[in-house]
Design an enzyme around this catalytic site. Structure first.
Site, PDB file in Angstrom:
ATOM      1  N   ALA A 127       0.860  -1.191   0.000  1.00  0.00           N
ATOM      2  CA  ALA A 127       0.000   0.000   0.000  1.00  0.00           C
ATOM      3  C   ALA A 127       0.892   1.235   0.000  1.00  0.00           C
ATOM      4  O   ALA A 127       2.101   1.138   0.238  1.00  0.00           O
ATOM      5  CB  ALA A 127      -0.901  -0.006   1.226  1.00  0.00           C
ATOM      6  N   LYS A 128       0.329   2.367  -0.291  1.00  0.00           N
ATOM      7  CA  LYS A 128       1.086   3.622  -0.223  1.00  0.00           C
ATOM      8  C   LYS A 128       0.104   4.774  -0.156  1.00  0.00           C
ATOM      9  O   LYS A 128      -1.049   4.647  -0.606  1.00  0.00           O
ATOM     10  CB  LYS A 128       1.972   3.772  -1.469  1.00  0.00           C
ATOM     11  N   GLY A 129       0.562   5.898   0.388  1.00  0.00           N
ATOM     12  CA  GLY A 129      -0.305   7.071   0.458  1.00  0.00           C
ATOM     13  C   GLY A 129       0.463   8.326   0.129  1.00  0.00           C
ATOM     14  O   GLY A 129       1.695   8.321   0.054  1.00  0.00           O
TER      15      GLY A 129
END
Ligand code: NAD
Length: 438
Positions: A127-129
């Protein structure tokens, strides 16, 4: 009224075109990632049936982040959280604050996290933001309000067993403390395991701050043995002197290597005899950049890529090594501290020129490895000492790298494709075991 078309047999087999938002950016980091996946598919055997899964993020959330500014106005920022794949466990990956962050960049970064976490075999998905903001242009109070509102907005999909953010470019322990506090306030109980890279006094892990740079150094030492490169007499050029580049530069310097060039957002400095790295670290902590560092020559940014060196460590942003400069690089080995610093075209040029590339998806996995230790420690509320953490980190990095090296020899492919082979097989095997729901 026209009827919806009946899905064709090929659509049923999963070969229909990607949704428009996945195609929007054929170039750029997401396009680079798709090319990397295409290169691994011929090596996946029967698991190739599931490969399409790698090209489609599981979940994408785009959020509006409105805050009160210090001058009384209201400003809106754009935030993202992408969960690329959670077949092997909760999503895991950093949060980036940068004025140029885009959805497709975050999609690529989340996908590389899936590959990386599988490559070192920690039980996480990817995941990444990110938030489109230049943190240098907002006050500390504004930054805190941006962080807290963003955390509240993505709170519906993050959590210690769902998706666990961490620091990335321009985010640090303080930002993680605000995220942890906001999530805890919203859920009604202190939840240290919702983020990693926290301050040690708030459930953070010893060794986390240095972990990514230490991993970069560890795989660099391992790979150097394979190509008869003596680290202690080597010349190193580092792009990006933040968390990753600064620590990696310090560890190479401590072995006797000469750090001959460093570039960051403030310019490029050079010294053939080697820069005084401890003094440079202090200078960057005080001034925010390598610019203005005494006892070094200032050179044009473009010349960084031509510097006479044995090892180059890109540790800033994506696509720094591309078709335009790959042919000029003099290093024998490139260790990717950054995520996605080399385009597929540059990969081909470097391979042809016999430059060994240690890809991001294994070389910078030290950070997430110690993030995993932090998450485990938070769950058990039992904390390990730094020597134990570093020893476990080095063991995992060495074993993972040895495995990837062997696969590269067996399949006669680059280390990047080899790492993708190892990781994609693990991801798709779990995908196959779990089956499709419902
Ligand atoms: P950071 O914010 O601590 O440092 C970023 C560095 O890049 C700074 O020195 C900055 O000046 C430099 N930089 C920014 N724009 C630049 C430009 N245009 N040209 C040259 N230099 C520029 O960030 P970080 O945590 O060290 O992350 C660096 C890279 O490593 C990113 O690609 C990140 O995704 C990756 N990474 C970080 C971690 C981690 O644990 N922090 C883990 C894995 C990968």
């Amino acid at each position: 009224m026209s009827q919806a078309p009946i899905p064709s047999a090929s659509a049923a087999a999963g070969t229909h075109p990607l949704p428009s938002y996945l195609q929007a950016d054929k170039l750029g980091p997401w396009g680079n990632y798709l090319q990397q996946v295409d290169r691994v598919i011929p090596h996946l055997g029967s698991l190739g049936r599931w490969a399409e899964t790698l090209k489609r993020p599981k979940r994408i959330l785009v959020v509006d982040v409105p805050i009160n500014m210090d001058d009384g106005t209201i400003a809106h920022f754009e935030g993202y959280r992408v969960q690329h794949n959670v077949s092997r466990g909760p999503g895991k990956g950093g949060v980036r604050f940068h004025q140029d962050v885009t959805l497709s960049e975050v999609m690529a970064l989340s996908a590389w996290m899936s590959i990386k976490n599988a490559a070192v075999n920690v039980p996480f998905g990817g995941a990444k933001g990110g938030i489109r903001v230049d943190p240098k242009t907002v006050s500390q109070g504004e930054l805190e309000r941006i962080t807290r509102r963003y955390t509240s907005e993505i709170g519906i999909i993050i959590g210690p067993t769902k998706d666990i953010p961490a620091p990335d470019v321009n985010t640090n322990e303080q930002v993680m403390a605000w995220m942890m506090d906001t999530y805890s306030m919203n859920t009604g109980s202190t939840s240290t395991g919702v983020v990693t890279g926290k301050p040690v006094d708030l459930g953070g892990s010893l060794g986390r701050r240095d972990a990514t740079g230490r991993g970069v150094f560890t795989v660099g030492v391992e790979a150097a043995r394979h190509i008869d490169l003596d680290i202690s007499t080597s010349r190193v050029a580092v792009q990006g002197f933040g968390n990753v580049g600064g620590v990696a530069g310090r560890l190479f310097h401590e072995t006797g290597a000469r750090i001959v060039a460093v570039q960051d957002h403030g310019g490029t400095i050079y010294r053939e005899a080697g820069l005084d790295v401890p003094a440079l670290i202090r200078h960057v902590a005080e001034t925010g950049s390598v610019g203005g560092f005494p006892n070094a020559e200032v050179i044009a940014n473009e010349l960084f890529w031509e510097v006479d060196c044995d090892i180059m460590i890109p540790a800033a942003l994506e696509e720094q090594i591309n078709a335009a400069n790959a042919g000029r690089i003099k290093a024998r080995m490139i260790i990717e501290g950054a995520n996605g610093p080399t385009t597929p075209e540059a990969d081909d040029i470097l391979q042809e020129r016999n430059v060994l590339v240690l890809p991001d998806v294994i070389a910078n996995a030290g950070g997430v490895t110690v993030s995993y230790f932090e998450w485990v420690q938070d769950f058990s509320s039992f904390f390990w000492d730094e020597a134990e953490i570093n020893a476990r980190l080095v063991r995992i990095m060495k074993e993972a790298f040895a495995g990837v090296w062997q696969v590269a020899q067996d399949h006669k492919v680059t280390l990047r494709t080899a790492t993708f082979i190892v990781a994609c097989k693990r991801i798709l095997h779990t995908r196959q075991l779990r089956g499709l729901y419902p």
